[in-house]
Design a protein around this motif. Structure first.
Motif, mmCIF file in Angstrom:
data_model
loop_
_atom_site.group_PDB
_atom_site.id
_atom_site.type_symbol
_atom_site.label_atom_id
_atom_site.label_comp_id
_atom_site.label_asym_id
_atom_site.label_seq_id
_atom_site.Cartn_x
_atom_site.Cartn_y
_atom_site.Cartn_z
ATOM 1 N N LEU A 40 0.825 -1.203 0.000
ATOM 2 C CA LEU A 40 0.000 0.000 0.000
ATOM 3 C C LEU A 40 0.862 1.257 0.000
ATOM 4 O O LEU A 40 0.597 2.201 -0.759
ATOM 5 C CB LEU A 40 -0.924 -0.007 1.215
ATOM 6 C CG LEU A 40 -1.887 1.168 1.336
ATOM 7 C CD1 LEU A 40 -2.872 1.167 0.165
ATOM 8 C CD2 LEU A 40 -2.639 1.089 2.653
ATOM 9 N N LEU A 41 1.907 1.271 0.801
ATOM 10 C CA LEU A 41 2.805 2.418 0.828
ATOM 11 C C LEU A 41 3.484 2.625 -0.523
ATOM 12 O O LEU A 41 3.645 3.757 -0.987
ATOM 13 C CB LEU A 41 3.868 2.237 1.922
ATOM 14 C CG LEU A 41 3.391 2.449 3.352
ATOM 15 C CD1 LEU A 41 4.507 2.091 4.327
ATOM 16 C CD2 LEU A 41 2.960 3.879 3.558
ATOM 17 N N ARG A 42 3.867 1.544 -1.166
ATOM 18 C CA ARG A 42 4.497 1.645 -2.486
ATOM 19 C C ARG A 42 3.528 2.225 -3.520
ATOM 20 O O ARG A 42 3.903 3.079 -4.312
ATOM 21 C CB ARG A 42 4.981 0.255 -2.930
ATOM 22 C CG ARG A 42 5.722 0.262 -4.224
ATOM 23 C CD ARG A 42 7.006 1.022 -4.068
ATOM 24 N NE ARG A 42 7.625 1.201 -5.361
ATOM 25 C CZ ARG A 42 8.613 1.999 -5.610
ATOM 26 N NH1 ARG A 42 9.133 2.699 -4.628
ATOM 27 N NH2 ARG A 42 9.111 2.121 -6.799
ATOM 28 N N GLN A 43 2.270 1.788 -3.447
ATOM 29 C CA GLN A 43 1.264 2.317 -4.365
ATOM 30 C C GLN A 43 1.041 3.812 -4.121
ATOM 31 O O GLN A 43 0.965 4.592 -5.074
ATOM 32 C CB GLN A 43 -0.063 1.583 -4.193
ATOM 33 C CG GLN A 43 -0.110 0.225 -4.840
ATOM 34 C CD GLN A 43 -1.464 -0.443 -4.633
ATOM 35 O OE1 GLN A 43 -2.184 -0.144 -3.680
ATOM 36 N NE2 GLN A 43 -1.797 -1.361 -5.524
ATOM 37 N N GLN A 44 0.957 4.207 -2.854
ATOM 38 C CA GLN A 44 0.760 5.621 -2.537
ATOM 39 C C GLN A 44 1.949 6.452 -3.005
ATOM 40 O O GLN A 44 1.779 7.557 -3.523
ATOM 41 C CB GLN A 44 0.547 5.798 -1.034
ATOM 42 C CG GLN A 44 -0.792 5.295 -0.556
ATOM 43 C CD GLN A 44 -0.921 5.366 0.959
ATOM 44 O OE1 GLN A 44 0.056 5.561 1.683
ATOM 45 N NE2 GLN A 44 -2.139 5.207 1.447
ATOM 46 N N PHE A 45 3.155 5.925 -2.831
ATOM 47 C CA PHE A 45 4.333 6.641 -3.295
ATOM 48 C C PHE A 45 4.305 6.793 -4.816
ATOM 49 O O PHE A 45 4.618 7.867 -5.340
ATOM 50 C CB PHE A 45 5.606 5.904 -2.866
ATOM 51 C CG PHE A 45 6.852 6.516 -3.420
ATOM 52 C CD1 PHE A 45 7.369 7.671 -2.865
ATOM 53 C CD2 PHE A 45 7.495 5.944 -4.508
ATOM 54 C CE1 PHE A 45 8.513 8.253 -3.380
ATOM 55 C CE2 PHE A 45 8.642 6.521 -5.028
ATOM 56 C CZ PHE A 45 9.145 7.676 -4.459
ATOM 57 N N ASP A 46 3.942 5.735 -5.526
ATOM 58 C CA ASP A 46 3.883 5.811 -6.992
ATOM 59 C C ASP A 46 2.852 6.836 -7.454
ATOM 60 O O ASP A 46 3.118 7.611 -8.384
ATOM 61 C CB ASP A 46 3.552 4.433 -7.588
ATOM 62 C CG ASP A 46 4.706 3.447 -7.470
ATOM 63 O OD1 ASP A 46 5.854 3.903 -7.262
ATOM 64 O OD2 ASP A 46 4.463 2.230 -7.586
ATOM 65 N N ILE A 47 1.708 6.865 -6.797
ATOM 66 C CA ILE A 47 0.677 7.837 -7.160
ATOM 67 C C ILE A 47 1.171 9.262 -6.894
ATOM 68 O O ILE A 47 1.020 10.148 -7.741
ATOM 69 C CB ILE A 47 -0.628 7.549 -6.384
ATOM 70 C CG1 ILE A 47 -1.271 6.263 -6.904
ATOM 71 C CG2 ILE A 47 -1.602 8.721 -6.505
ATOM 72 C CD1 ILE A 47 -2.416 5.756 -6.036
ATOM 73 N N ALA A 48 1.761 9.482 -5.739
ATOM 74 C CA ALA A 48 2.281 10.812 -5.403
ATOM 75 C C ALA A 48 3.380 11.228 -6.370
ATOM 76 O O ALA A 48 3.450 12.394 -6.783
ATOM 77 C CB ALA A 48 2.800 10.831 -3.961
ATOM 78 N N ASN A 49 4.222 10.289 -6.738
ATOM 79 C CA ASN A 49 5.303 10.591 -7.668
ATOM 80 C C ASN A 49 4.737 10.983 -9.037
ATOM 81 O O ASN A 49 5.203 11.947 -9.655
ATOM 82 C CB ASN A 49 6.235 9.385 -7.799
ATOM 83 C CG ASN A 49 7.504 9.723 -8.529
ATOM 84 O OD1 ASN A 49 7.978 10.853 -8.467
ATOM 85 N ND2 ASN A 49 8.057 8.761 -9.237
ATOM 86 N N ARG A 50 3.733 10.235 -9.522
ATOM 87 C CA ARG A 50 3.119 10.572 -10.812
ATOM 88 C C ARG A 50 2.457 11.949 -10.760
ATOM 89 O O ARG A 50 2.580 12.743 -11.702
ATOM 90 C CB ARG A 50 2.080 9.512 -11.200
ATOM 91 C CG ARG A 50 2.698 8.388 -12.007
ATOM 92 C CD ARG A 50 1.632 7.433 -12.521
ATOM 93 N NE ARG A 50 1.686 6.272 -11.629
ATOM 94 C CZ ARG A 50 0.663 5.748 -11.001
ATOM 95 N NH1 ARG A 50 -0.538 6.201 -11.183
ATOM 96 N NH2 ARG A 50 0.813 4.714 -10.195
ATOM 97 N N GLU A 51 1.773 12.254 -9.670
ATOM 98 C CA GLU A 51 1.142 13.565 -9.536
ATOM 99 C C GLU A 51 2.183 14.679 -9.530
ATOM 100 O O GLU A 51 1.981 15.724 -10.150
ATOM 101 C CB GLU A 51 0.312 13.623 -8.255
ATOM 102 C CG GLU A 51 -0.951 12.809 -8.304
ATOM 103 C CD GLU A 51 -1.686 12.769 -6.970
ATOM 104 O OE1 GLU A 51 -1.167 13.340 -5.979
ATOM 105 O OE2 GLU A 51 -2.772 12.168 -6.919
ATOM 106 N N ALA A 52 3.278 14.462 -8.841
ATOM 107 C CA ALA A 52 4.344 15.466 -8.794
ATOM 108 C C ALA A 52 4.946 15.670 -10.178
ATOM 109 O O ALA A 52 5.234 16.807 -10.580
ATOM 110 C CB ALA A 52 5.426 15.041 -7.801
ATOM 111 N N MET A 53 5.137 14.592 -10.923
ATOM 112 C CA MET A 53 5.684 14.715 -12.279
ATOM 113 C C MET A 53 4.719 15.474 -13.189
ATOM 114 O O MET A 53 5.144 16.329 -13.974
ATOM 115 C CB MET A 53 5.972 13.324 -12.855
ATOM 116 C CG MET A 53 7.073 12.567 -12.139
ATOM 117 S SD MET A 53 8.674 13.335 -12.336
ATOM 118 C CE MET A 53 9.061 12.780 -13.968
ATOM 119 N N ASP A 54 3.423 15.182 -13.069
ATOM 120 C CA ASP A 54 2.429 15.890 -13.875
ATOM 121 C C ASP A 54 2.411 17.378 -13.544
ATOM 122 O O ASP A 54 2.362 18.231 -14.438
ATOM 123 C CB ASP A 54 1.035 15.300 -13.652
ATOM 124 C CG ASP A 54 0.875 13.908 -14.235
ATOM 125 O OD1 ASP A 54 1.730 13.507 -15.063
ATOM 126 O OD2 ASP A 54 -0.091 13.216 -13.860
#
Length: 131
Positions: A40-54
């Motif tokens: 779950l933490l890995r998924q949240q990190f991936d989502i946050a990372n994608r949002e930051a890149m966008d």
């Protein structure tokens, strides 16, 4: 006395086995929860990372548009300066030059504002990624 002692030892051994079984069951439950938390933490990190890149890409696009507009204004200003130096100065050109200089000053201020906002967003993104 010996039979009583054996029954007490048998009960004690049974209780120890039950305790060990309960312990291993709790350990297995905890292990499953821990591995789910990691996923779950890995998924949240991936989502946050994608949002930051966008968001970073969006700010970069805005910055690039402002740079292009500023370059265009500077080019028009240079063309007007060159034409005014050749003696083709008229009141309309001077007026347009004054307007372009004002617009250029506004655009330069906006460009600086966007640069500061972009740097702030980068700092926010890097602080999110650190957490």
């Amino acid at each position: 006395m010996g039979a009583r002692r054996r029954s007490i030892l048998a009960i004690l051994a049974f209780l120890m086995l039950m305790g060990i079984a309960v312990y291993f069951r709790l350990w297995a439950i905890h292990y499953n929860i821990s591995s789910d938390d990691t996923h779950l933490l890995r998924q949240q990190f991936d989502i946050a990372n994608r949002e930051a890149m966008d968001e970073s890409a969006e700010w970069r696009l805005r910055y690039d548009k402002e740079v292009d507009r500023t370059k265009k204004c500077l080019h028009e200003l240079q063309v007007l300066r060159d034409s005014s130096q050749k003696g083709d100065v008229a009141s309309g050109i001077n007026h347009k030059l004054a307007i372009l200089q004002k617009e250029n000053a506004v655009l330069l201020e906006r460009l600086e504002t966007l640069k500061r906002e972009l740097e702030e967003e980068r700092l926010k993104c890097s602080s999110r990624n650190m957490n």
